[in-house]
Write a protein that holds these residues in place. Structure first.
Motif, PDB file in Angstrom:
ATOM      1  N   UNK A  16       0.954  -0.949   0.287  1.00 21.51           N
ATOM      2  CA  UNK A  16      -0.121   0.238   0.238  1.00 21.51           C
ATOM      3  C   UNK A  16       0.338   1.232  -0.349  1.00 21.51           C
ATOM      4  N   UNK A  17       1.978   1.201   1.082  1.00 20.91           N
ATOM      5  CA  UNK A  17       3.148   2.672   0.705  1.00 20.91           C
ATOM      6  C   UNK A  17       3.211   3.003  -0.868  1.00 20.91           C
ATOM      7  N   UNK A  18       3.414   1.854  -1.404  1.00 26.55           N
ATOM      8  CA  UNK A  18       4.331   2.023  -2.968  1.00 26.55           C
ATOM      9  C   UNK A  18       3.159   2.230  -3.955  1.00 26.55           C
ATOM     10  N   UNK A  19       1.817   2.320  -3.296  1.00 28.80           N
ATOM     11  CA  UNK A  19       0.842   2.604  -4.405  1.00 28.80           C
ATOM     12  C   UNK A  19       0.879   3.947  -3.771  1.00 28.80           C
ATOM     13  N   UNK A  20       0.893   4.322  -2.886  1.00 29.80           N
ATOM     14  CA  UNK A  20       0.985   5.318  -1.930  1.00 29.80           C
ATOM     15  C   UNK A  20       1.720   6.552  -2.851  1.00 29.80           C
ATOM     16  N   UNK A  21       3.309   6.177  -2.521  1.00 36.06           N
ATOM     17  CA  UNK A  21       4.333   7.023  -3.074  1.00 36.06           C
ATOM     18  C   UNK A  21       4.581   6.811  -4.639  1.00 36.06           C
ATOM     19  N   UNK A  22       3.152   6.249  -5.317  1.00 32.05           N
ATOM     20  CA  UNK A  22       3.561   5.986  -7.173  1.00 32.05           C
ATOM     21  C   UNK A  22       1.845   6.697  -7.481  1.00 32.05           C
ATOM     22  N   UNK A  23       1.397   7.361  -6.721  1.00 30.04           N
ATOM     23  CA  UNK A  23      -0.148   8.392  -7.051  1.00 30.04           C
ATOM     24  C   UNK A  23      -0.722   7.986  -6.904  1.00 30.04           C
ATOM     25  N   UNK A  24      -1.003   6.830  -6.377  1.00 31.57           N
ATOM     26  CA  UNK A  24      -2.563   6.019  -5.982  1.00 31.57           C
ATOM     27  C   UNK A  24      -3.461   7.014  -4.493  1.00 31.57           C
ATOM     28  N   UNK A  25      -4.434   7.273  -5.425  1.00 28.23           N
ATOM     29  CA  UNK A  25      -5.176   7.529  -3.630  1.00 28.23           C
ATOM     30  C   UNK A  25      -5.750   6.304  -3.065  1.00 28.23           C
ATOM     31  N   UNK A  26      -5.076   6.082  -1.319  1.00 24.77           N
ATOM     32  CA  UNK A  26      -5.332   4.161  -1.147  1.00 24.77           C
ATOM     33  C   UNK A  26      -6.527   5.028   0.007  1.00 24.77           C
ATOM     34  N   UNK A  27      -7.247   3.984   0.669  1.00 23.27           N
ATOM     35  CA  UNK A  27      -7.767   4.057   1.648  1.00 23.27           C
ATOM     36  C   UNK A  27      -7.603   2.477   2.175  1.00 23.27           C
ATOM     37  N   UNK A  28      -7.096   2.306   3.520  1.00 26.62           N
ATOM     38  CA  UNK A  28      -6.081   1.234   4.320  1.00 26.62           C
ATOM     39  C   UNK A  28      -7.247   1.205   5.427  1.00 26.62           C
ATOM     40  N   UNK A  29      -7.116  -0.016   5.743  1.00 26.75           N
ATOM     41  CA  UNK A  29      -7.890  -0.871   6.813  1.00 26.75           C
ATOM     42  C   UNK A  29      -7.475  -1.710   7.334  1.00 26.75           C
ATOM     43  N   UNK A  30      -7.022  -1.836   8.500  1.00 26.61           N
ATOM     44  CA  UNK A  30      -6.485  -3.558   9.134  1.00 26.61           C
ATOM     45  C   UNK A  30      -7.064  -3.350  10.579  1.00 26.61           C
ATOM     46  N   UNK A  31      -7.460  -5.426  10.883  1.00 27.58           N
ATOM     47  CA  UNK A  31      -7.371  -5.660  12.337  1.00 27.58           C
ATOM     48  C   UNK A  31      -7.268  -4.415  13.466  1.00 27.58           C
ATOM     49  N   UNK A  32      -5.781  -4.426  13.201  1.00 24.85           N
ATOM     50  CA  UNK A  32      -5.312  -3.425  14.852  1.00 24.85           C
ATOM     51  C   UNK A  32      -5.352  -2.598  14.071  1.00 24.85           C
ATOM     52  N   UNK A  33      -5.753  -1.054  14.226  1.00 22.11           N
ATOM     53  CA  UNK A  33      -5.915   0.259  13.786  1.00 22.11           C
ATOM     54  C   UNK A  33      -4.996   0.889  13.787  1.00 22.11           C
ATOM     55  N   UNK A  34      -4.396   0.863  14.607  1.00 19.61           N
ATOM     56  CA  UNK A  34      -3.207   2.033  14.125  1.00 19.61           C
ATOM     57  C   UNK A  34      -2.157   1.622  13.286  1.00 19.61           C
ATOM     58  N   UNK A  35      -2.150   0.322  12.902  1.00 18.55           N
ATOM     59  CA  UNK A  35      -0.798  -0.182  11.682  1.00 18.55           C
ATOM     60  C   UNK A  35      -1.245   0.370  10.808  1.00 18.55           C
ATOM     61  N   UNK A  36      -3.017   1.792  10.739  1.00 21.03           N
ATOM     62  CA  UNK A  36      -2.925   2.029   9.999  1.00 21.03           C
ATOM     63  C   UNK A  36      -1.871   3.519  10.177  1.00 21.03           C
ATOM     64  N   UNK A  37      -1.948   3.907  10.825  1.00 20.75           N
ATOM     65  CA  UNK A  37      -1.244   5.354  11.335  1.00 20.75           C
ATOM     66  C   UNK A  37      -0.495   5.632  10.210  1.00 20.75           C
ATOM     67  N   UNK A  38       0.743   4.828   9.742  1.00 24.68           N
ATOM     68  CA  UNK A  38       2.461   5.218   9.074  1.00 24.68           C
ATOM     69  C   UNK A  38       1.818   5.922   7.855  1.00 24.68           C
ATOM     70  N   UNK A  39       0.996   4.528   7.303  1.00 24.95           N
ATOM     71  CA  UNK A  39      -0.021   4.846   5.888  1.00 24.95           C
ATOM     72  C   UNK A  39      -0.463   6.435   5.992  1.00 24.95           C
TER      73      UNK A  39
END
Ligand SMILES: NC(=O)C1=CN([C@@H]2O[C@H](COP(=O)(O)OP(=O)(O)OC[C@H]3O[C@@H](n4cnc5c(N)ncnc54)[C@H](OP(=O)(O)O)[C@@H]3O)[C@@H](O)[C@H]2O)C=CC1
Ligand SMILES: O=CC(=O)O
Length: 291
Positions: A16-39
């Protein structure tokens, strides 16, 4: 292009980081929501549930640990199925068995959505550098729509036909990889116990017909007992188990894979499941020298 991304473990975070860095708009979800913070710090939006991500995005990718997780994210409360509908696509890139993939396909398509399975070959570093090999099967139109994202994530994409074929290909590849890792571990141990320098073995292997990136990449770390996880051992054992089940269904004898599965199970029982799969090497160290 806007995509949803469910599952931010070792692979999902890098992808997902790779997609973001290459200009994609990304909406993320993770079961442990805190892991979304870096993204989010890198520009991602957050969805509080898988359903919320599907509602927002036309195409959503999932990268989850195993069949139970892949099914749960689709079928459980607040899951994918609550919002999937005509005009929306769901791409599961997790490594699962063909039956799981077919169940997900049935659920998604029964609501009018499009489904593609697209497991990947390649680990943490290829995920970070966009060098994965993508093994897609299912809805061809969704595959074609996903090519801009696949071109960022991978160095090559295969379209393998009907749902299940991507899962099967991935399991065959990982069955071979897991067996190779066990043969490699035995070779390093035998070299050491018979009085050779295992580092010399690495150099010899690297120059011969069985040279490969896995031996070259993992060998030096293994000799330093460094099993920092790129591909967690518990997932490799899951893949061996699922590949053996595929062998059962097709009456294919696989004694080498079966023995390798036992070694991975032993490593899990030693508490090594969250380490890199190369930690199966440790199972050989507990053996005593014979007199
Ligand atoms: N690592 C690798 O080298 C490769 C892995 N794969 C495959 O990709 C997939 C992901 O691997 P990897 O990123 O390494 O795994 P990780 O263990 O790092 O991440 C697993 C992800 O699945 C989520 N998850 C687990 N159980 C559930 C559940 N019940 N409900 C919802 N989410 C859940 C975790 O959420 P949480 O953070 O909350 O635990 C996490 O986001 C696996 O299928 C693996 O076999 C394929 C190629 C290479
Ligand atoms: O599934 C693991 C990989 O390295 O590929």
């Amino acid at each position: 292009m806007e995509v949803g991304f469910l599952g931010l473990g070792i692979m999902g975070k890098a992808m997902s980081m790779n997609l973001l860095k290459n200009g994609f708009k990304v909406t993320v979800w993770n079961r442990t929501l805190s892991k979304c913070n870096e993204l989010v710090a890198h520009g991602a939006s957050i969805g509080k549930t898988p359903a919320e991500v599907i509602n927002k995005c036309k195409v959503t990718i999932a990268m989850l640990s195993d069949p139970a997780a892949a099914l749960s994210v689709v079928l459980d409360k607040d899951g994918v199925l609550e919002q999937i509908c005509g005009g929306k696509g769901y791409i599961d890139m997790s490594t699962v068995d063909p039956e799981t993939s077919c169940k997900i396909n049935e659920a998604i398509t029964s609501k009018g959505g499009q489904f593609l399975e697209a497991p990947v070959s390649g680990s943490k570093q290829p995920a970070e550098t966009g060098q994965l090999v993508i093994l897609a099967a299912g809805d061809k139109a969704l595959y074609e729509a996903a090519i801009p994202a696949f071109d960022i994530l991978g160095k090559k994409s295969f379209f393998l036909g009907q749902v299940g074929n991507g899962a099967k290909m991935k399991l065959v590849v990982n069955m071979i990889m897991g067996s190779m890792m066990n043969a490699f571990s035995e070779g390093l141990t035998l070299a050491d116990r018979s009085g050779l320098n295992p580092r010399d073995l690495l150099d010899v292997l690297d120059l011969g017909a069985i040279a490969n990136p896995m031996f070259k990449g993992k060998g030096p770390a293994m000799l330093q007992n460094n099993y920092s996880p790129a591909f967690p051992l518990k997932h490799q054992q899951k893949d061996m188990r699922l590949a053996l089940a595929l062998g059962d269904e097709n009456s294919v004898p696989m004694p080498v894979a079966a023995a390798s599965n036992e070694a991975f199970k032993k490593a899990r029982s030693m508490g090594l499941g969250d380490m890199d799969f190369s930690a199966v090497f440790e199972t050989l160290k507990v053996l005593k020298h014979s007199s």
